[in-house]
Design a protein around this motif. Structure first.
Motif, short mmCIF file in Angstrom:
data_model
loop_
_atom_site.label_atom_id
_atom_site.label_comp_id
_atom_site.label_asym_id
_atom_site.label_seq_id
_atom_site.Cartn_x
_atom_site.Cartn_y
_atom_site.Cartn_z
N ASN A 163 9.19 -2.13 9.94
CA ASN A 163 8.80 -1.69 8.50
C ASN A 163 10.00 -1.88 7.76
O ASN A 163 10.09 -2.29 6.82
CB ASN A 163 8.93 -0.10 8.62
N ALA A 164 11.24 -2.06 8.66
CA ALA A 164 12.59 -2.42 7.77
C ALA A 164 12.32 -3.94 7.25
O ALA A 164 12.66 -4.37 6.31
CB ALA A 164 13.75 -2.35 8.80
N TYR A 167 9.30 -3.80 4.28
CA TYR A 167 9.54 -3.14 3.05
C TYR A 167 10.89 -3.49 2.53
O TYR A 167 11.42 -2.96 1.49
CB TYR A 167 9.54 -1.68 3.18
N GLY A 196 13.22 1.04 -0.99
CA GLY A 196 13.45 2.43 -0.75
C GLY A 196 11.97 3.32 -1.05
O GLY A 196 11.23 2.59 -1.35
N VAL A 212 3.09 5.39 0.99
CA VAL A 212 3.29 5.60 -0.42
C VAL A 212 2.60 4.85 -1.55
O VAL A 212 2.11 5.01 -2.53
CB VAL A 212 5.11 5.11 -0.59
N GLY A 222 -0.08 -3.25 7.37
CA GLY A 222 0.14 -1.86 8.21
C GLY A 222 -0.96 -1.08 8.27
O GLY A 222 -2.22 -1.27 7.57
N LEU A 225 0.18 4.20 10.43
CA LEU A 225 0.31 5.02 11.63
C LEU A 225 1.43 4.92 12.27
O LEU A 225 1.95 5.69 13.13
CB LEU A 225 -1.08 4.91 12.54
N GLY A 226 2.13 3.77 11.84
CA GLY A 226 3.64 3.49 12.57
C GLY A 226 4.35 4.61 12.74
O GLY A 226 5.12 4.83 13.66
N LEU A 227 4.74 5.50 11.48
CA LEU A 227 5.86 6.43 11.69
C LEU A 227 5.33 7.65 12.28
O LEU A 227 6.05 8.49 12.89
CB LEU A 227 6.15 6.86 10.12
N THR A 251 16.58 2.10 2.89
CA THR A 251 16.10 3.10 3.67
C THR A 251 16.83 3.16 4.92
O THR A 251 17.27 2.15 5.54
CB THR A 251 14.59 2.96 4.23
P1 ADP Z 1 2.51 1.43 7.34
O1 ADP Z 1 1.56 0.83 8.39
O2 ADP Z 1 1.88 1.77 6.13
O3 ADP Z 1 3.97 0.79 6.98
P2 ADP Z 1 3.78 3.58 8.20
O4 ADP Z 1 3.31 4.91 9.05
O5 ADP Z 1 4.97 2.93 9.40
O6 ADP Z 1 2.61 3.01 8.02
O7 ADP Z 1 4.82 4.00 7.41
C1 ADP Z 1 4.06 5.08 6.20
C2 ADP Z 1 4.62 4.47 5.09
O8 ADP Z 1 6.03 4.83 4.54
C3 ADP Z 1 4.39 2.99 4.53
O9 ADP Z 1 2.99 2.92 3.84
C4 ADP Z 1 5.50 3.02 3.58
O10 ADP Z 1 4.98 3.13 2.22
C5 ADP Z 1 6.44 4.01 3.79
N1 ADP Z 1 7.95 3.22 4.60
C6 ADP Z 1 7.77 3.16 6.02
N2 ADP Z 1 9.22 2.47 6.19
C7 ADP Z 1 9.76 2.19 4.99
C8 ADP Z 1 10.78 1.54 4.54
N3 ADP Z 1 11.54 1.02 5.77
N4 ADP Z 1 10.99 1.39 3.54
C9 ADP Z 1 10.43 1.57 2.64
N5 ADP Z 1 9.25 2.35 2.58
C10 ADP Z 1 8.68 2.68 3.88
#
Ligand code: ADP
Length: 274
Positions: A163-164, A167, A196, A212, A222, A225-227, A251
Protein backbone atom coordinates in the motif's frame (compact mmCIF):
# COMPACT_ATOMS: atom_id res chain seq x y z
CA UNK A 1 -26.83 2.84 10.09
CA UNK A 2 -27.01 1.27 13.55
CA UNK A 3 -30.80 1.27 13.51
CA UNK A 4 -32.18 -0.72 16.46
CA UNK A 5 -34.03 -3.95 15.69
CA UNK A 6 -36.50 -5.46 18.11
CA UNK A 7 -38.23 -8.81 18.01
CA UNK A 8 -41.23 -10.04 20.01
CA UNK A 9 -40.42 -13.44 21.48
CA UNK A 10 -43.31 -15.51 22.79
CA UNK A 11 -42.63 -18.36 25.28
CA UNK A 12 -45.59 -20.63 26.14
CA UNK A 13 -45.53 -21.56 29.83
CA UNK A 14 -47.33 -24.83 30.59
CA UNK A 15 -50.77 -24.19 32.09
CA UNK A 16 -49.95 -20.60 32.87
CA UNK A 17 -50.27 -18.78 29.57
CA UNK A 18 -47.61 -16.91 27.65
CA UNK A 19 -44.49 -14.98 28.49
CA UNK A 20 -43.89 -12.22 25.96
CA UNK A 21 -40.44 -10.71 25.76
CA UNK A 22 -39.00 -7.92 23.66
CA UNK A 23 -35.55 -8.97 22.40
CA UNK A 24 -32.89 -6.62 21.01
CA UNK A 25 -31.73 -8.09 17.69
CA UNK A 26 -29.64 -5.12 16.58
CA UNK A 27 -26.34 -7.05 16.78
CA UNK A 28 -27.49 -10.15 14.89
CA UNK A 29 -29.15 -7.99 12.29
CA UNK A 30 -25.97 -5.97 11.72
CA UNK A 31 -23.86 -9.15 11.45
CA UNK A 32 -26.30 -10.65 8.96
CA UNK A 33 -26.33 -7.46 6.88
CA UNK A 34 -22.52 -7.44 6.85
CA UNK A 35 -22.44 -11.02 5.62
CA UNK A 36 -24.98 -10.32 2.85
CA UNK A 37 -23.11 -7.16 1.77
CA UNK A 38 -19.82 -9.06 1.74
CA UNK A 39 -21.15 -11.78 -0.58
CA UNK A 40 -22.75 -9.17 -2.84
CA UNK A 41 -19.51 -7.13 -3.01
CA UNK A 42 -17.33 -10.17 -3.65
CA UNK A 43 -19.63 -11.36 -6.44
CA UNK A 44 -19.66 -7.93 -8.02
CA UNK A 45 -15.86 -7.68 -7.88
CA UNK A 46 -15.54 -11.05 -9.62
CA UNK A 47 -18.29 -10.41 -12.15
CA UNK A 48 -16.67 -7.35 -13.69
CA UNK A 49 -13.39 -8.98 -14.83
CA UNK A 50 -15.31 -12.11 -15.77
CA UNK A 51 -17.60 -10.11 -18.09
CA UNK A 52 -14.55 -8.49 -19.71
CA UNK A 53 -12.92 -11.89 -20.21
CA UNK A 54 -16.06 -13.37 -21.80
CA UNK A 55 -16.38 -10.35 -24.09
CA UNK A 56 -12.83 -10.74 -25.38
CA UNK A 57 -13.20 -14.51 -25.80
CA UNK A 58 -16.32 -13.97 -27.91
CA UNK A 59 -14.57 -11.38 -30.07
CA UNK A 60 -11.59 -13.69 -30.58
CA UNK A 61 -13.90 -16.56 -31.51
CA UNK A 62 -15.34 -14.37 -34.25
CA UNK A 63 -12.13 -14.89 -36.20
CA UNK A 64 -11.05 -11.46 -37.49
CA UNK A 65 -9.39 -10.24 -34.31
CA UNK A 66 -7.61 -13.56 -33.84
CA UNK A 67 -6.09 -13.41 -37.35
CA UNK A 68 -4.36 -10.11 -36.70
CA UNK A 69 -1.33 -10.88 -34.51
CA UNK A 70 -1.14 -7.36 -33.06
CA UNK A 71 -4.81 -7.32 -32.06
CA UNK A 72 -4.63 -10.86 -30.73
CA UNK A 73 -1.59 -9.95 -28.65
CA UNK A 74 -3.30 -6.90 -27.23
CA UNK A 75 -6.46 -8.84 -26.39
CA UNK A 76 -4.53 -11.63 -24.71
CA UNK A 77 -2.67 -9.09 -22.60
CA UNK A 78 -5.94 -7.56 -21.39
CA UNK A 79 -7.40 -11.02 -20.73
CA UNK A 80 -4.32 -12.00 -18.75
CA UNK A 81 -4.66 -8.83 -16.66
CA UNK A 82 -8.31 -9.55 -15.89
CA UNK A 83 -7.59 -13.18 -15.00
CA UNK A 84 -4.80 -11.97 -12.70
CA UNK A 85 -7.22 -9.57 -11.02
CA UNK A 86 -9.61 -12.46 -10.37
CA UNK A 87 -6.75 -14.55 -9.03
CA UNK A 88 -5.69 -11.82 -6.58
CA UNK A 89 -9.25 -11.47 -5.40
CA UNK A 90 -9.77 -15.20 -4.89
CA UNK A 91 -6.40 -15.45 -3.09
CA UNK A 92 -7.37 -12.58 -0.76
CA UNK A 93 -10.83 -14.05 -0.11
CA UNK A 94 -9.26 -17.38 0.78
CA UNK A 95 -6.70 -15.76 3.10
CA UNK A 96 -9.42 -13.83 4.85
CA UNK A 97 -11.56 -16.90 5.48
CA UNK A 98 -8.54 -18.93 6.63
CA UNK A 99 -7.47 -16.25 9.11
CA UNK A 100 -11.03 -15.92 10.37
CA UNK A 101 -11.38 -19.66 10.83
CA UNK A 102 -8.25 -19.65 13.01
CA UNK A 103 -9.10 -16.61 15.07
CA UNK A 104 -9.33 -18.48 18.38
CA UNK A 105 -5.88 -20.07 18.17
CA UNK A 106 -3.17 -17.58 19.05
CA UNK A 107 -0.02 -18.31 16.99
CA UNK A 108 3.06 -18.62 19.19
CA UNK A 109 6.11 -19.36 17.09
CA UNK A 110 9.01 -16.90 17.52
CA UNK A 111 9.31 -14.92 14.28
CA UNK A 112 12.17 -12.52 13.49
CA UNK A 113 10.85 -9.61 11.46
CA UNK A 114 14.11 -8.53 9.74
CA UNK A 115 14.38 -11.44 7.24
CA UNK A 116 10.66 -11.31 6.50
CA UNK A 117 10.87 -7.60 5.69
CA UNK A 118 13.84 -8.33 3.40
CA UNK A 119 11.86 -11.08 1.60
CA UNK A 120 8.84 -8.84 1.13
CA UNK A 121 11.01 -5.99 -0.13
CA UNK A 122 12.60 -8.43 -2.59
CA UNK A 123 9.19 -9.55 -3.83
CA UNK A 124 8.45 -6.02 -5.00
CA UNK A 125 11.48 -6.20 -7.28
CA UNK A 126 10.05 -9.13 -9.15
CA UNK A 127 7.85 -7.25 -11.53
CA UNK A 128 4.73 -6.67 -9.43
CA UNK A 129 5.73 -3.15 -8.48
CA UNK A 130 9.22 -2.27 -9.73
CA UNK A 131 10.19 -0.12 -6.81
CA UNK A 132 11.01 -2.22 -3.78
CA UNK A 133 14.28 -0.30 -3.54
CA UNK A 134 12.24 2.66 -2.27
CA UNK A 135 11.83 0.73 0.98
CA UNK A 136 14.19 1.96 3.71
CA UNK A 137 14.40 -0.40 6.68
CA UNK A 138 15.50 0.51 10.20
CA UNK A 139 15.43 -2.24 12.81
CA UNK A 140 16.50 -1.56 16.40
CA UNK A 141 19.36 -3.81 17.52
CA UNK A 142 17.62 -4.88 20.71
CA UNK A 143 14.30 -5.83 19.16
CA UNK A 144 13.08 -9.32 20.17
CA UNK A 145 11.34 -11.69 17.73
CA UNK A 146 7.56 -11.53 17.81
CA UNK A 147 5.30 -14.40 18.77
CA UNK A 148 3.26 -15.32 15.74
CA UNK A 149 2.53 -17.02 12.47
CA UNK A 150 5.31 -16.43 9.95
CA UNK A 151 3.13 -16.77 6.85
CA UNK A 152 0.54 -14.34 8.16
CA UNK A 153 3.12 -11.80 9.32
CA UNK A 154 4.66 -11.95 5.83
CA UNK A 155 1.27 -11.25 4.37
CA UNK A 156 0.72 -8.33 6.76
CA UNK A 157 4.09 -6.86 5.73
CA UNK A 158 3.33 -7.42 2.07
CA UNK A 159 -0.02 -5.64 2.30
CA UNK A 160 1.27 -2.66 4.30
CA UNK A 161 4.47 -2.14 2.30
CA UNK A 162 2.51 -2.71 -0.93
CA UNK A 163 0.00 0.00 0.00
CA UNK A 164 2.78 2.43 0.93
CA UNK A 165 4.43 1.82 -2.46
CA UNK A 166 1.12 2.07 -4.36
CA UNK A 167 -0.21 5.19 -2.67
CA UNK A 168 3.13 6.84 -1.95
CA UNK A 169 4.38 9.54 -4.31
CA UNK A 170 6.34 7.85 -7.15
CA UNK A 171 9.99 7.59 -6.20
CA UNK A 172 9.44 8.70 -2.60
CA UNK A 173 10.82 6.53 0.21
CA UNK A 174 8.78 4.04 2.20
CA UNK A 175 10.17 3.76 5.73
CA UNK A 176 9.80 0.57 7.71
CA UNK A 177 10.91 0.68 11.35
CA UNK A 178 10.83 -1.97 14.05
CA UNK A 179 11.54 -1.32 17.73
CA UNK A 180 10.60 -2.65 21.15
CA UNK A 181 7.53 -1.10 22.77
CA UNK A 182 6.20 -1.13 26.30
CA UNK A 183 4.15 -4.05 27.59
CA UNK A 184 6.46 -6.64 25.99
CA UNK A 185 5.38 -5.63 22.51
CA UNK A 186 7.18 -4.92 19.25
CA UNK A 187 6.19 -1.86 17.25
CA UNK A 188 6.31 -2.05 13.46
CA UNK A 189 5.77 1.17 11.49
CA UNK A 190 5.28 1.63 7.76
CA UNK A 191 5.39 5.25 6.67
CA UNK A 192 4.92 6.71 3.22
CA UNK A 193 5.12 10.16 1.69
CA UNK A 194 2.00 9.98 -0.38
CA UNK A 195 -1.44 11.34 -0.99
CA UNK A 196 -2.64 10.57 2.54
CA UNK A 197 -6.16 9.67 3.62
CA UNK A 198 -8.92 12.14 4.60
CA UNK A 199 -9.75 11.68 8.31
CA UNK A 200 -13.37 10.64 7.77
CA UNK A 201 -12.26 7.52 5.87
CA UNK A 202 -9.74 6.23 8.40
CA UNK A 203 -12.16 4.40 10.74
CA UNK A 204 -13.58 2.42 7.79
CA UNK A 205 -10.37 1.42 5.96
CA UNK A 206 -10.26 -2.07 7.49
CA UNK A 207 -13.78 -2.92 6.28
CA UNK A 208 -13.84 -5.39 3.42
CA UNK A 209 -13.90 -3.67 0.02
CA UNK A 210 -13.82 -0.18 1.54
CA UNK A 211 -11.72 2.11 -0.66
CA UNK A 212 -11.21 5.86 -0.62
CA UNK A 213 -11.07 5.95 -4.42
CA UNK A 214 -12.30 2.65 -5.93
CA UNK A 215 -11.20 3.48 -9.50
CA UNK A 216 -7.68 4.36 -8.39
CA UNK A 217 -7.39 1.27 -6.17
CA UNK A 218 -8.47 -1.02 -9.04
CA UNK A 219 -6.13 0.59 -11.54
CA UNK A 220 -3.26 -0.06 -9.09
CA UNK A 221 -4.31 -3.70 -8.81
CA UNK A 222 -5.95 -3.40 -5.37
CA UNK A 223 -8.62 -5.82 -4.20
CA UNK A 224 -9.97 -3.65 -1.37
CA UNK A 225 -9.22 -6.49 1.06
CA UNK A 226 -5.62 -5.72 2.04
CA UNK A 227 -6.31 -3.81 5.24
CA UNK A 228 -9.19 -6.10 6.23
CA UNK A 229 -6.67 -8.97 6.08
CA UNK A 230 -4.15 -6.93 8.11
CA UNK A 231 -6.77 -6.21 10.78
CA UNK A 232 -7.69 -9.88 11.10
CA UNK A 233 -4.04 -10.93 11.33
CA UNK A 234 -3.37 -8.32 14.03
CA UNK A 235 -6.44 -9.42 16.01
CA UNK A 236 -5.45 -13.07 15.78
CA UNK A 237 -2.03 -12.13 17.20
CA UNK A 238 -3.69 -10.15 20.01
CA UNK A 239 -1.97 -7.04 18.67
CA UNK A 240 -3.09 -3.52 17.85
CA UNK A 241 -3.31 -1.51 14.62
CA UNK A 242 -3.15 2.29 14.31
CA UNK A 243 -3.51 4.35 11.14
CA UNK A 244 -2.57 8.02 11.06
CA UNK A 245 -2.56 10.12 7.96
CA UNK A 246 -2.30 13.64 6.69
CA UNK A 247 -3.72 14.54 3.29
CA UNK A 248 -0.97 15.56 0.91
CA UNK A 249 1.78 14.49 3.34
CA UNK A 250 1.50 10.75 3.85
CA UNK A 251 0.36 7.86 5.98
CA UNK A 252 1.77 6.06 9.00
CA UNK A 253 0.53 2.59 9.87
CA UNK A 254 1.71 1.18 13.22
CA UNK A 255 1.27 -2.40 14.29
CA UNK A 256 1.97 -3.59 17.84
CA UNK A 257 2.67 -7.32 18.12
CA UNK A 258 3.54 -9.37 21.22
CA UNK A 259 7.24 -10.14 21.68
CA UNK A 260 8.15 -13.82 21.78
CA UNK A 261 10.66 -13.70 24.60
CA UNK A 262 10.03 -11.78 27.78
CA UNK A 263 12.94 -9.32 28.07
CA UNK A 264 15.34 -9.69 30.98
CA UNK A 265 14.44 -7.63 34.02
CA UNK A 266 15.53 -4.07 33.44
CA UNK A 267 16.50 -4.55 29.79
CA UNK A 268 13.61 -2.43 28.60
CA UNK A 269 13.23 -0.09 31.52
CA UNK A 270 16.71 1.40 31.10
CA UNK A 271 15.66 2.94 27.77
CA UNK A 272 12.32 4.44 26.97
CA UNK A 273 11.28 2.96 23.68
CA UNK A 274 7.52 3.36 23.38
P1 ADP B 1 -6.65 -1.78 -1.77
O1 ADP B 1 -6.50 -3.11 -2.39
O2 ADP B 1 -7.73 -0.96 -2.41
O3 ADP B 1 -5.37 -1.04 -1.65
P2 ADP B 1 -6.72 -1.95 1.16
O4 ADP B 1 -7.70 -2.67 2.01
O5 ADP B 1 -5.30 -2.34 1.26
O6 ADP B 1 -7.26 -2.08 -0.32
O7 ADP B 1 -6.85 -0.41 1.48
C1 ADP B 1 -8.15 0.19 1.49
C2 ADP B 1 -8.08 1.63 0.99
O8 ADP B 1 -7.33 2.41 1.93
C3 ADP B 1 -7.35 1.81 -0.34
O9 ADP B 1 -8.21 1.61 -1.44
C4 ADP B 1 -6.88 3.24 -0.24
O10 ADP B 1 -7.93 4.11 -0.58
C5 ADP B 1 -6.61 3.42 1.25
N1 ADP B 1 -5.18 3.26 1.62
C6 ADP B 1 -4.59 2.18 2.16
N2 ADP B 1 -3.28 2.38 2.43
C7 ADP B 1 -3.03 3.65 2.04
C8 ADP B 1 -1.86 4.50 2.05
N3 ADP B 1 -0.68 4.05 2.51
N4 ADP B 1 -1.99 5.76 1.58
C9 ADP B 1 -3.17 6.23 1.11
N5 ADP B 1 -4.32 5.48 1.07
C10 ADP B 1 -4.25 4.22 1.53
Amino acid sequence: DRERRWELVVHPIWGRGLLVRLADRTGTHAAEKMRVDFVANASHELRTPLATLLGFIETLEDGKAAENPATRGRFLKIMFGEAKRMQRLVDDLMSLSRIEAEKYSVPQTPVALAPLIEDVRGAFHNGIVENGDRVVVDIAADVPPISGDKVQISQLLHNLIGNALKYGRPGSPVRVTVKPASGNMVKLCVRDEGEGIPAEHIPRLTERFYRVDPGRSRSLGGTGLGLAIVKHIVERHRGRLEIRSEVGRGTLVSVFLPAAIAPQMGALSSKSHA
